[in-house]
Design a protein around this motif. Structure first.
Motif, PDB file in Angstrom:
ATOM      1  N   ARG A 122      53.819  28.434   1.480  1.00  0.00           N
ATOM      2  CA  ARG A 122      54.168  27.098   1.988  1.00  0.00           C
ATOM      3  C   ARG A 122      54.491  27.124   3.474  1.00  0.00           C
ATOM      4  O   ARG A 122      54.065  26.253   4.231  1.00  0.00           O
ATOM      5  CB  ARG A 122      55.354  26.544   1.205  1.00  0.00           C
ATOM      6  N   THR A 123      55.232  28.141   3.894  1.00  0.00           N
ATOM      7  CA  THR A 123      55.592  28.217   5.313  1.00  0.00           C
ATOM      8  C   THR A 123      54.350  28.386   6.168  1.00  0.00           C
ATOM      9  O   THR A 123      54.160  27.694   7.171  1.00  0.00           O
ATOM     10  CB  THR A 123      56.538  29.406   5.557  1.00  0.00           C
ATOM     11  N   ILE A 127      52.777  25.812   9.342  1.00  0.00           N
ATOM     12  CA  ILE A 127      52.920  26.177  10.757  1.00  0.00           C
ATOM     13  C   ILE A 127      52.187  25.226  11.713  1.00  0.00           C
ATOM     14  O   ILE A 127      52.789  24.727  12.666  1.00  0.00           O
ATOM     15  CB  ILE A 127      52.504  27.642  11.000  1.00  0.00           C
ATOM     16  N   PRO A 128      50.904  24.914  11.458  1.00  0.00           N
ATOM     17  CA  PRO A 128      50.223  24.032  12.426  1.00  0.00           C
ATOM     18  C   PRO A 128      50.942  22.703  12.611  1.00  0.00           C
ATOM     19  O   PRO A 128      50.996  22.161  13.714  1.00  0.00           O
ATOM     20  CB  PRO A 128      48.846  23.813  11.794  1.00  0.00           C
ATOM     21  N   TYR A 129      51.532  22.183  11.521  1.00  0.00           N
ATOM     22  CA  TYR A 129      52.197  20.889  11.626  1.00  0.00           C
ATOM     23  C   TYR A 129      53.467  20.991  12.462  1.00  0.00           C
ATOM     24  O   TYR A 129      53.911  20.017  13.052  1.00  0.00           O
ATOM     25  CB  TYR A 129      52.524  20.357  10.229  1.00  0.00           C
ATOM     26  N   VAL A 135      50.724  20.969  22.666  1.00  0.00           N
ATOM     27  CA  VAL A 135      50.527  22.417  22.725  1.00  0.00           C
ATOM     28  C   VAL A 135      49.308  22.808  21.900  1.00  0.00           C
ATOM     29  O   VAL A 135      48.439  23.579  22.345  1.00  0.00           O
ATOM     30  CB  VAL A 135      51.794  23.147  22.220  1.00  0.00           C
ATOM     31  N   ALA A 136      49.219  22.238  20.698  1.00  0.00           N
ATOM     32  CA  ALA A 136      48.065  22.525  19.840  1.00  0.00           C
ATOM     33  C   ALA A 136      46.777  22.099  20.535  1.00  0.00           C
ATOM     34  O   ALA A 136      45.777  22.819  20.520  1.00  0.00           O
ATOM     35  CB  ALA A 136      48.222  21.803  18.513  1.00  0.00           C
ATOM     36  N   ALA A 137      46.815  20.941  21.179  1.00  0.00           N
ATOM     37  CA  ALA A 137      45.620  20.434  21.857  1.00  0.00           C
ATOM     38  C   ALA A 137      45.201  21.377  22.977  1.00  0.00           C
ATOM     39  O   ALA A 137      44.018  21.658  23.156  1.00  0.00           O
ATOM     40  CB  ALA A 137      45.879  19.034  22.407  1.00  0.00           C
ATOM     41  N   PHE A 138      46.186  21.899  23.713  1.00  0.00           N
ATOM     42  CA  PHE A 138      45.859  22.852  24.783  1.00  0.00           C
ATOM     43  C   PHE A 138      45.251  24.125  24.202  1.00  0.00           C
ATOM     44  O   PHE A 138      44.300  24.677  24.762  1.00  0.00           O
ATOM     45  CB  PHE A 138      47.106  23.189  25.612  1.00  0.00           C
ATOM     46  N   ALA A 139      45.805  24.589  23.073  1.00  0.00           N
ATOM     47  CA  ALA A 139      45.267  25.797  22.443  1.00  0.00           C
ATOM     48  C   ALA A 139      43.796  25.580  22.092  1.00  0.00           C
ATOM     49  O   ALA A 139      42.943  26.440  22.364  1.00  0.00           O
ATOM     50  CB  ALA A 139      46.078  26.134  21.197  1.00  0.00           C
ATOM     51  N   TRP A 140      43.478  24.435  21.517  1.00  0.00           N
ATOM     52  CA  TRP A 140      42.086  24.147  21.160  1.00  0.00           C
ATOM     53  C   TRP A 140      41.229  23.980  22.404  1.00  0.00           C
ATOM     54  O   TRP A 140      40.084  24.415  22.445  1.00  0.00           O
ATOM     55  CB  TRP A 140      42.013  22.891  20.282  1.00  0.00           C
ATOM     56  N   LYS A 181      45.707  20.279  12.742  1.00  0.00           N
ATOM     57  CA  LYS A 181      47.099  19.953  13.000  1.00  0.00           C
ATOM     58  C   LYS A 181      47.754  19.232  11.816  1.00  0.00           C
ATOM     59  O   LYS A 181      48.912  19.470  11.502  1.00  0.00           O
ATOM     60  CB  LYS A 181      47.137  19.080  14.253  1.00  0.00           C
ATOM     61  N   THR A 182      47.040  18.320  11.169  1.00  0.00           N
ATOM     62  CA  THR A 182      47.730  17.439  10.223  1.00  0.00           C
ATOM     63  C   THR A 182      47.363  17.646   8.763  1.00  0.00           C
ATOM     64  O   THR A 182      47.931  16.988   7.900  1.00  0.00           O
ATOM     65  CB  THR A 182      47.505  15.971  10.593  1.00  0.00           C
ATOM     66  N   THR A 183      46.442  18.576   8.486  1.00  0.00           N
ATOM     67  CA  THR A 183      46.171  18.883   7.082  1.00  0.00           C
ATOM     68  C   THR A 183      47.453  19.287   6.331  1.00  0.00           C
ATOM     69  O   THR A 183      47.669  18.851   5.202  1.00  0.00           O
ATOM     70  CB  THR A 183      45.090  19.974   6.968  1.00  0.00           C
ATOM     71  N   PRO A 184      48.323  20.105   6.944  1.00  0.00           N
ATOM     72  CA  PRO A 184      49.558  20.480   6.240  1.00  0.00           C
ATOM     73  C   PRO A 184      50.401  19.277   5.821  1.00  0.00           C
ATOM     74  O   PRO A 184      50.992  19.276   4.739  1.00  0.00           O
ATOM     75  CB  PRO A 184      50.313  21.315   7.278  1.00  0.00           C
ATOM     76  N   PHE A 185      50.415  18.247   6.639  1.00  0.00           N
ATOM     77  CA  PHE A 185      51.184  17.051   6.312  1.00  0.00           C
ATOM     78  C   PHE A 185      50.618  16.415   5.055  1.00  0.00           C
ATOM     79  O   PHE A 185      51.346  16.053   4.122  1.00  0.00           O
ATOM     80  CB  PHE A 185      51.108  16.081   7.494  1.00  0.00           C
TER      81      PHE A 185
END
Lengths: 309, 421
Positions: A122-123, A127-129, A135-140, A181-185
């Motif tokens: 679960r953890t 993480i992506p969320y 920050v995520a956008a910059f990584a991509w 980013k939002t699949t975990p949500f």
């Protein structure tokens, strides 16, 4: 949503005792601070935006303000940019939410069924969320940038592919970033829904000889529908306001502008508060429309679904 | 638990109390002037500000409030504060294209007569043009900037004079050695390129704050060059997303012979690509029309005094000190930022800062043509030009007519500030 049951109860019991009256008064007093705070921080800005949207207000030209009626709305609605923005936003929202739904469902089932290491699974999924969108956008962005990224060194990827230099590839990377980013949500909301399904139903189905596919299709999905709709609604509303990823990766070039980027350009870059507010109000109306569609058209069956249970 | 909360509250109150005292104390002695500017990496502004604070004899003390490094983000933060009439801003570090917009919005104090004489002495006309709005001086230039044609001596012993010559030479050298580097992403850098091509072709985007010029023949010529620059076999593969930094990286990579860029590439090449650095040389921005001089771009920072500042007198005194010739030289030494006064270029130190290209820089700034920032709606114009021209690969060098019509339409709309952008 809570207003409906309260109203019903009221109709059922016309006589209200003094105690209930006093309790109700206390309840009103208790929620009052929250309601007032909400009014101040949401209703006031919304009304202010509506008021600005019918005026000519440009911070750079302080002497030129005045009431212009629906001119700003006409300017927005007759602009190709607005419709291109609506199209882009809808594309990003529908495609990313669809992919998220499938992936999220898979993840939710894995998290639900995991026999060992549940906490770790679960953890890891979450993480992506937990990463800030910018920050995520910059990584991509850096991953796909030809000069700094690793993607162009992967097999089957042309080495000098400029991902953000062309509409389709730029939009694809934006959608991928959103999905990641939002699949975990999505998975989290679906997992909560899965947890409410009675294990007994599956056992009964197994006894009757139902296959795994039948169990998923006939038990899991119908019972998951309320949670599924809520997850879809949340994500659709969220995806429709997509801003960060686009802002970081393309700034709206290659026709990747979403309606939020358009609003930003008018409000923050051009300081044209009238025109920008008209864009904001129109986005608000669109989002309201999506919510209405989900709650009224799709959502009508969800109380019945709960009732059957 | 409660004790701890009370203690924390007490601490908060004490801090506020101290802060309040600090404020009233400084009112009696030196006034604190807040300078909102990006954090220039060399630390040169901090150094000259400290010297000025000391020299003021306790009249003022300059305190830095840092803005982001990207120009559009700097503008966003300034505009948000000035729009709300924030009185904590005193000195503003403004990009040269913001003067018209900020002045028209009433956010800048006009430079008083007695200061004007001191701060305009020996300053290049092209630079002063960026500091004025409607014939009134609103800002004070502190440092300038311009783009040069950087080339490799080993592959092109003589620098090309025109863009056509440059593209021909590059194509002849082939894509392994001959590429050229420009800036054509959809951002302000593209507006710079388009404006300089149009100016070098002999026309302008505007002829006044609200009137369009864009004569057809020269503008089409400029656009044809832009199309050639974007579609040539020697164009960089990332031309549609190219910026100052991708251009620098491309040039340092070794497959390029030419590059249009600011002087920061010189120390950068020295550090990152010693082999390339040995061959690097600089010339003036290429011509579009062989019969007309080229018009290099102009950048840099002007200092403005906020209209909402509580200490305008001290702020203007500080400005006068900050732009002193000795301080301009200091900024050039530390940060490599070109001075705005012509007489500073006569100092012998300048040749050490710009070895072999000090004269080119001086001449470029002197002949530079500013962007159409006399329009208070410059931001609209900039967005419109970017939309009309990007991606530049769609401009047909043999038939620039459609691109011209598109540019005209967009600029016309931007001047009237109509519709979405």
């Amino acid at each position: 949503m809570t207003a409906v049951p309260i109203g019903k109860r009221k109709a059922d019991k016309p006589a209200i005792s003094d105690k209930t009256k006093a309790e109700r008064k206390l309840a009103y007093m208790l929620v009052a601070p929250a309601v007032i705070a909400m009014l101040l921080v949401t209703v006031y800005p919304i009304l202010y935006a509506v008021a600005l949207s019918v005026q000519k207000v440009d911070l750079r030209f302080p002497d030129e303000s005045g009431f212009v009626g629906l001119d700003n709305y006409a300017a927005v609605l007759t602009s190709d940019l607005w419709w291109q923005g609506v199209l882009n936003t809808t594309l990003i929202a529908v495609i990313s939410v669809s992919i998220e739904l499938v992936l999220g469902m898979g993840l939710a089932l894995i998290m639900h069924k995991a026999l060992f290491g549940r906490g770790i699974v679960r953890t890891a999924t979450l993480i992506p969320y937990g990463i800030v969108t910018v920050v995520a956008a910059f990584a991509w962005f850096f991953a796909f940038d030809p000069s700094s990224g690793f993607v162009n060194n992967l097999p089957f990827v042309p080495e000098d592919k400029a991902w953000f230099g062309e509409h389709n590839s730029a939009l694809s990377v934006i959608i991928m970033a959103e999905v990641w980013k939002t699949t975990p949500f999505m998975a989290l909301l679906l997992l909560a829904g899965l947890a409410t399904i009675d294990e007994g139903l599956y056992e009964a189905a197994r006894v009757d000889g139902a296959t795994a596919w039948q169990r998923f299709w006939r038990i899991t999905l119908p019972l998951l529908k309320p949670a599924l709709l809520v997850a879809l609604l949340f994500r659709m509303l969220d995806a429709f306001r997509v801003f960060d990823s686009i802002f970081v990766m393309t700034r709206g070039s290659q026709d990747t502008e979403s309606v939020s980027i358009l609003g930003y350009n008018q409000l923050i870059s051009r300081l044209n508060l009238g025109l920008g507010s008209a864009v904001s109000v129109l986005i608000f109306v669109l989002v309201l429309g999506i919510a209405f569609f989900f709650v009224r058209v799709l959502g009508t069956s969800s109380p019945a679904g709960q009732g059957e249970k | 638990m409660w004790r701890r909360v009370t203690a924390a509250l007490g601490l908060v109150i004490a801090t506020f109390g101290v802060a309040a005292c600090g404020g009233s104390d400084s009112d009696k002695g030196a006034v604190t002037l807040n300078w909102f500017i990006f954090n220039e990496p060399s630390g040169a502004p901090q150094k000259i500000a400290e010297a000025c604070s000391k020299q003021s004899g306790g009249a003022y003390k300059i305190n830095f409030e840092y803005l982001p490094s990207q120009a559009d983000q700097q503008r966003e933060q300034l505009v948000r504060r000035l729009g709300a009439e924030d009185s904590s801003l005193d000195l503003l570090g403004l990009d040269v294209v913001w003067t018209g917009e900020f002045a028209n919005a009433g956010w800048l104090k006009p430079v008083p007569q007695k200061t004007e004489g001191v701060v305009t002495e020996n300053v290049f006309d092209s630079v002063l043009q960026t500091a004025r709005f409607e014939d009134k001086l609103y800002t004070v230039p502190i440092w300038s900037n311009t783009q040069l044609l950087w080339y490799r001596k080993d592959r092109s012993p003589q620098p090309p004079k025109t863009f056509d010559e440059m593209i021909d030479a590059a194509e002849k050298l082939g894509p392994q050695k001959g590429r050229f580097q420009i800036q054509a992403n959809r951002y302000e850098g593209l507006v710079v390129l388009v404006n300089q091509l149009i100016e070098s072709a002999g026309t302008s985007i505007l002829s006044g704050p609200t009137t369009m010029k864009l004569d057809r023949e020269p503008t089409e010529r400029a656009l044809a060059i832009l199309g050639r620059l974007s579609r040539s076999s020697a164009s960089p593969s990332n031309v549609s997303t190219s910026t100052e930094d991708t251009a620098r990286l491309g040039f340092e990579g070794g497959d390029s012979t030419f590059m249009i860029n600011y002087p920061f590439v010189y120390p950068s090449a020295k550090e990152n690509a010693p082999d390339v650095f040995k061959q690097i040389a600089a010339a003036k921005f290429p011509q579009v029309d062989p019969s007309k001089p080229s018009k290099p771009p102009i950048g840099g920072i002007n200092i403005g005094v906020s209209a909402f500042s509580k200490h305008p007198d001290q702020a203007f005194a500080a400005t006068e000190c900050l732009i002193k010739p000795s301080n301009q030289l200091e900024v050039a030494k530390l940060g490599g930022l070109p001075p705005v006064r012509s007489d500073v270029y006569d100092k012998p130190e300048i040749d050490k800062i710009y070895p072999g290209f000090a004269d080119v820089i001086r001449e470029s700034i002197q002949d530079a043509a500013p962007r159409p920032s006399e329009s208070p709606a410059y931001q609209d114009l900039s967005l419109a030009i970017q939309r009309a021209i990007h991606p530049t690969t769609e401009i047909d060098p043999k038939n620039p007519g459609p691109a011209y019509d598109r540019l005209r339409d967009y600029v016309e709309k931007a001047i009237k500030r109509e519709g979405l952008l």
